[in-house]
Design a protein around this motif. Structure first.
Motif, PDB file in Angstrom:
ATOM      1  N   MET A  10       7.942  -1.574  -5.415  1.00 35.64           N
ATOM      2  CA  MET A  10       7.011  -0.643  -4.783  1.00 35.64           C
ATOM      3  C   MET A  10       5.623  -0.735  -5.414  1.00 35.64           C
ATOM      4  N   THR A  11       5.555  -0.921  -6.702  1.00 35.60           N
ATOM      5  CA  THR A  11       4.269  -1.049  -7.381  1.00 35.60           C
ATOM      6  C   THR A  11       3.522  -2.284  -6.886  1.00 35.60           C
ATOM      7  N   SER A  12       4.231  -3.396  -6.771  1.00 36.17           N
ATOM      8  CA  SER A  12       3.577  -4.614  -6.279  1.00 36.17           C
ATOM      9  C   SER A  12       3.144  -4.465  -4.827  1.00 36.17           C
ATOM     10  N   GLU A  13       3.952  -3.792  -4.008  1.00 35.29           N
ATOM     11  CA  GLU A  13       3.586  -3.573  -2.610  1.00 35.29           C
ATOM     12  C   GLU A  13       2.363  -2.659  -2.504  1.00 35.29           C
ATOM     13  N   ILE A  14       2.299  -1.650  -3.342  1.00 34.41           N
ATOM     14  CA  ILE A  14       1.150  -0.741  -3.331  1.00 34.41           C
ATOM     15  C   ILE A  14      -0.125  -1.493  -3.694  1.00 34.41           C
ATOM     16  N   SER A  15      -0.063  -2.351  -4.691  1.00 37.54           N
ATOM     17  CA  SER A  15      -1.258  -3.105  -5.067  1.00 37.54           C
ATOM     18  C   SER A  15      -1.658  -4.081  -3.956  1.00 37.54           C
ATOM     19  N   ARG A  16      -0.670  -4.676  -3.292  1.00 36.89           N
ATOM     20  CA  ARG A  16      -0.963  -5.583  -2.183  1.00 36.89           C
ATOM     21  C   ARG A  16      -1.604  -4.826  -1.017  1.00 36.89           C
ATOM     22  N   LEU A  17      -1.067  -3.653  -0.703  1.00 37.25           N
ATOM     23  CA  LEU A  17      -1.636  -2.844   0.373  1.00 37.25           C
ATOM     24  C   LEU A  17      -3.036  -2.354   0.022  1.00 37.25           C
ATOM     25  N   ASP A  18      -3.246  -2.032  -1.236  1.00 36.85           N
ATOM     26  CA  ASP A  18      -4.568  -1.588  -1.671  1.00 36.85           C
ATOM     27  C   ASP A  18      -5.593  -2.706  -1.468  1.00 36.85           C
TER      28      ASP A  18
END
Length: 114
Positions: A46-54
């Motif tokens: 989830m952390t990696s997905e959040i950074s990608r979405l950001d």
């Protein structure tokens, strides 16, 4: 049996199930926090997905700002062109006609056959 013997036995009887329960909880918590298969893995994903979405949102915002600036320039150019045509109309006394586009010969030939 006396009271001095019953109290330690009762506390021992209560401590054994609590010990087993604590051991089970610690094992479950260890599995839950496992970074490869437990909740830790889910948090890492989830952390990696959040950074990608950001990053995607930042890129989209930059593209939207660029498109907005380009649109503002095109609108300003069209306003200037409209003002130019209005000025030409006032000076000439009539509406200037834009140059006529000639139709290709193939299109003229097709219309004749129809």
């Amino acid at each position: 049996m006396t009271l001095s013997i019953l109290l330690p036995l009762a506390s021992l009887a209560a401590a054994v199930p609590l010990t087993v329960y604590c051991l089970l909880l610690s094992r479950r918590l260890r599995r839950l926090n496992n970074l490869e298969s437990g909740l830790g893995a889910a948090i890492a994903v989830m952390t990696s997905e959040i950074s990608r979405l950001d990053q995607s949102v930042r890129r989209a915002r930059a593209e939207a700002e660029t498109a907005s600036n380009e649109l503002a320039q095109v609108i300003e150019a069209s306003r200037q062109e409209k003002a130019y045509w209005a000025l030409q109309t006032r000076l000439a006394g009539s509406v200037p006609q834009p140059p006529r586009r000639l139709r290709p010969r193939a299109a003229v030939a097709e219309d004749a056959h129809v």
